[in-house]
Structure formats: C-alpha cells, structure tokens
Motif scaffolding. Structure first.
Motif, mmCIF file in Angstrom:
data_model
loop_
_atom_site.group_PDB
_atom_site.id
_atom_site.type_symbol
_atom_site.label_atom_id
_atom_site.label_comp_id
_atom_site.label_asym_id
_atom_site.label_seq_id
_atom_site.Cartn_x
_atom_site.Cartn_y
_atom_site.Cartn_z
ATOM 1 N N ALA A 3 0.832 -1.206 0.000
ATOM 2 C CA ALA A 3 0.000 0.000 0.000
ATOM 3 C C ALA A 3 0.865 1.254 0.000
ATOM 4 C CB ALA A 3 -0.942 -0.006 1.197
ATOM 5 N N ILE A 4 1.935 1.238 0.777
ATOM 6 C CA ILE A 4 2.841 2.389 0.810
ATOM 7 C C ILE A 4 3.499 2.580 -0.544
ATOM 8 C CG2 ILE A 4 5.010 3.265 1.789
ATOM 9 C CD1 ILE A 4 4.158 1.872 4.431
ATOM 10 N N GLY A 5 3.958 1.481 -1.139
ATOM 11 C CA GLY A 5 4.574 1.557 -2.461
ATOM 12 C C GLY A 5 3.629 2.127 -3.500
ATOM 13 N N ARG A 6 2.395 1.650 -3.490
ATOM 14 C CA ARG A 6 1.412 2.164 -4.458
ATOM 15 C C ARG A 6 1.153 3.650 -4.246
ATOM 16 N NH1 ARG A 6 -2.570 -2.988 -4.303
ATOM 17 N NH2 ARG A 6 -1.506 -4.172 -5.927
ATOM 18 N N ALA A 7 1.050 4.062 -2.983
ATOM 19 C CA ALA A 7 0.785 5.476 -2.688
ATOM 20 C C ALA A 7 1.927 6.362 -3.164
ATOM 21 C CB ALA A 7 0.548 5.665 -1.194
ATOM 22 N N LYS A 8 3.153 5.906 -2.956
ATOM 23 C CA LYS A 8 4.317 6.716 -3.331
ATOM 24 C C LYS A 8 4.585 6.676 -4.831
ATOM 25 C CE LYS A 8 5.493 7.840 0.875
ATOM 26 N NZ LYS A 8 5.364 9.182 1.365
ATOM 27 N N LEU A 9 4.384 5.516 -5.450
ATOM 28 C CA LEU A 9 4.713 5.360 -6.861
ATOM 29 C C LEU A 9 3.557 5.690 -7.798
ATOM 30 C CD1 LEU A 9 6.815 2.090 -6.654
ATOM 31 C CD2 LEU A 9 7.644 4.442 -6.849
ATOM 32 N N GLY A 10 2.343 5.700 -7.280
ATOM 33 C CA GLY A 10 1.174 5.988 -8.107
ATOM 34 C C GLY A 10 1.312 7.244 -8.953
ATOM 35 N N PRO A 11 1.699 8.365 -8.353
ATOM 36 C CA PRO A 11 1.829 9.597 -9.137
ATOM 37 C C PRO A 11 2.913 9.513 -10.218
ATOM 38 C CG PRO A 11 1.708 10.095 -6.799
ATOM 39 C CD PRO A 11 1.849 8.603 -6.919
ATOM 40 N N LEU A 12 3.822 8.555 -10.106
ATOM 41 C CA LEU A 12 4.912 8.422 -11.073
ATOM 42 C C LEU A 12 4.646 7.337 -12.116
ATOM 43 C CD1 LEU A 12 7.867 8.523 -8.514
ATOM 44 C CD2 LEU A 12 6.976 10.415 -9.877
ATOM 45 N N GLN A 13 3.467 6.748 -12.096
ATOM 46 C CA GLN A 13 3.152 5.588 -12.924
ATOM 47 C C GLN A 13 3.577 5.759 -14.382
ATOM 48 O OE1 GLN A 13 2.067 2.784 -11.494
ATOM 49 N NE2 GLN A 13 2.274 1.735 -13.437
ATOM 50 N N GLY A 14 3.353 6.900 -14.959
ATOM 51 C CA GLY A 14 3.704 7.123 -16.359
ATOM 52 C C GLY A 14 5.194 7.179 -16.626
ATOM 53 N N LEU A 15 5.996 7.327 -15.593
ATOM 54 C CA LEU A 15 7.445 7.420 -15.741
ATOM 55 C C LEU A 15 8.163 6.103 -15.454
ATOM 56 C CD1 LEU A 15 7.909 10.816 -13.857
ATOM 57 C CD2 LEU A 15 7.795 10.452 -16.339
ATOM 58 N N ILE A 16 7.428 5.118 -14.942
ATOM 59 C CA ILE A 16 8.029 3.857 -14.527
ATOM 60 C C ILE A 16 8.065 2.888 -15.701
ATOM 61 C CG2 ILE A 16 7.783 1.842 -13.017
ATOM 62 C CD1 ILE A 16 6.445 3.761 -10.983
ATOM 63 N N ARG A 17 9.237 2.283 -15.905
ATOM 64 C CA ARG A 17 9.406 1.279 -16.960
ATOM 65 C C ARG A 17 9.800 -0.036 -16.301
ATOM 66 N NH1 ARG A 17 13.425 -1.113 -20.060
ATOM 67 N NH2 ARG A 17 15.129 0.039 -19.128
ATOM 68 N N THR A 18 9.095 -1.096 -16.614
ATOM 69 C CA THR A 18 9.445 -2.399 -16.062
ATOM 70 C C THR A 18 10.583 -3.015 -16.871
ATOM 71 O OG1 THR A 18 7.766 -3.497 -17.391
ATOM 72 C CG2 THR A 18 7.114 -2.774 -15.179
ATOM 73 N N TYR A 19 11.241 -3.999 -16.282
ATOM 74 C CA TYR A 19 12.339 -4.688 -16.950
ATOM 75 C C TYR A 19 12.343 -6.138 -16.496
ATOM 76 C CZ TYR A 19 14.419 -3.525 -12.455
ATOM 77 O OH TYR A 19 14.639 -3.376 -11.118
ATOM 78 N N GLY A 20 13.087 -6.961 -17.202
ATOM 79 C CA GLY A 20 13.130 -8.382 -16.886
ATOM 80 C C GLY A 20 14.540 -8.882 -16.670
ATOM 81 N N ASP A 21 14.626 -10.146 -16.310
ATOM 82 C CA ASP A 21 15.900 -10.801 -16.057
ATOM 83 C C ASP A 21 16.811 -10.709 -17.278
ATOM 84 O OD1 ASP A 21 17.831 -12.421 -14.771
ATOM 85 O OD2 ASP A 21 17.012 -14.211 -15.717
ATOM 86 N N GLY A 22 18.028 -10.268 -17.044
ATOM 87 C CA GLY A 22 19.022 -10.185 -18.105
ATOM 88 C C GLY A 22 18.922 -8.950 -18.972
#
Length: 129
Positions: A3-22
């Motif tokens: 819940a804390i992570g979602r609250a803090k990262l929610g406003p940045l959602q459009g700037l976050i890029r996921t990545y994978g192993d390797g």
C-alpha cells in the motif's frame, strides 16, 4: 508495504518502466532476477571494461547472516525458501568469478568480495586505509 509503495509510486506511474531478467538497463548495467525477498526482486550487475560489481540489493540481508547462513530468513522475506536459493546462487557466482559485491546491509563502505567457506560463504570487506 504494498500500500505504501502504491501510494508513493502511483503519481509516477507514467514514468516507470518495467524490466526483466538479463535486460540491459543502460550500457554496463544488467538487471538479474533475484526472487524471494520480494515479488520481482532484482540485483544489478555493473560492468566497465574488466571491472565488475554485483549489487546484491536486499538479496543479502546482512553481511554475516546472508553469506554465512544463507538459509536463514527474516520475517520481511515474502518467499523464504526461494530467497535462500537465490542467495546461494548469487554468492556462488560472486565467489567463482571473484566479483566485487555491494550490499545495502553490509558495513561501510559496503563493498567487498564473497569467498567460499565450507558449505557457505563469507563477506570480506574492502580495506579502506
């Protein structure tokens, strides 16, 4: 924690890029899957020329407990058995390659090497003098 992570990262959602192993995140920085501590946990391998560093992030919970007792778990680990297997894999890789490691929970400056010690490992800090 979620819940804390979602609250803090929610406003940045459009700037976050996921990545994978390797995946190479930038020249010389590779994300490596390190499951167990948290969902999607990764460590990072940094390389420049012949020099390399494995940043263990939270895969190594303590400079003694992690390497010397890799099967011990703390209550904060979401999947303790998987985390232990990840620690064993990472410590063995670092020891075999002689790779410099960094850990959040290692004593200042947090840099050193992992060396084999019987059926476990030991963190040997860099000398700072």
């Amino acid at each position: 924690m979620i819940a804390i992570g979602r609250a803090k990262l929610g406003p940045l959602q459009g700037l976050i890029r996921t990545y994978g192993d390797g995946e190479i995140l930038a020249p010389g920085i590779t994300a490596l899957a390190a499951p167990g501590h948290t969902i999607g946990h990764h460590v990072f391998h940094l390389k420049s020329g012949d020099a390399s560093l494995l940043h263990l992030m939270d895969a190594a919970l303590h400079h003694l407990v992690g390497p010397e007792e890799p099967d011990w778990a703390l209550a904060v680990e979401m999947h303790p058995d998987t985390a232990a297997a990840t620690r064993r894999r990472l410590f063995q890789q670092a020891a075999d390659a002689g790779t410099l490691v960094a850990g959040y929970h290692f004593p200042f400056p947090g840099l050193g090497r992992i060396v084999e010690m019987g059926k476990a490992w030991r963190f040997v800090p860099l000398q700072t003098a």
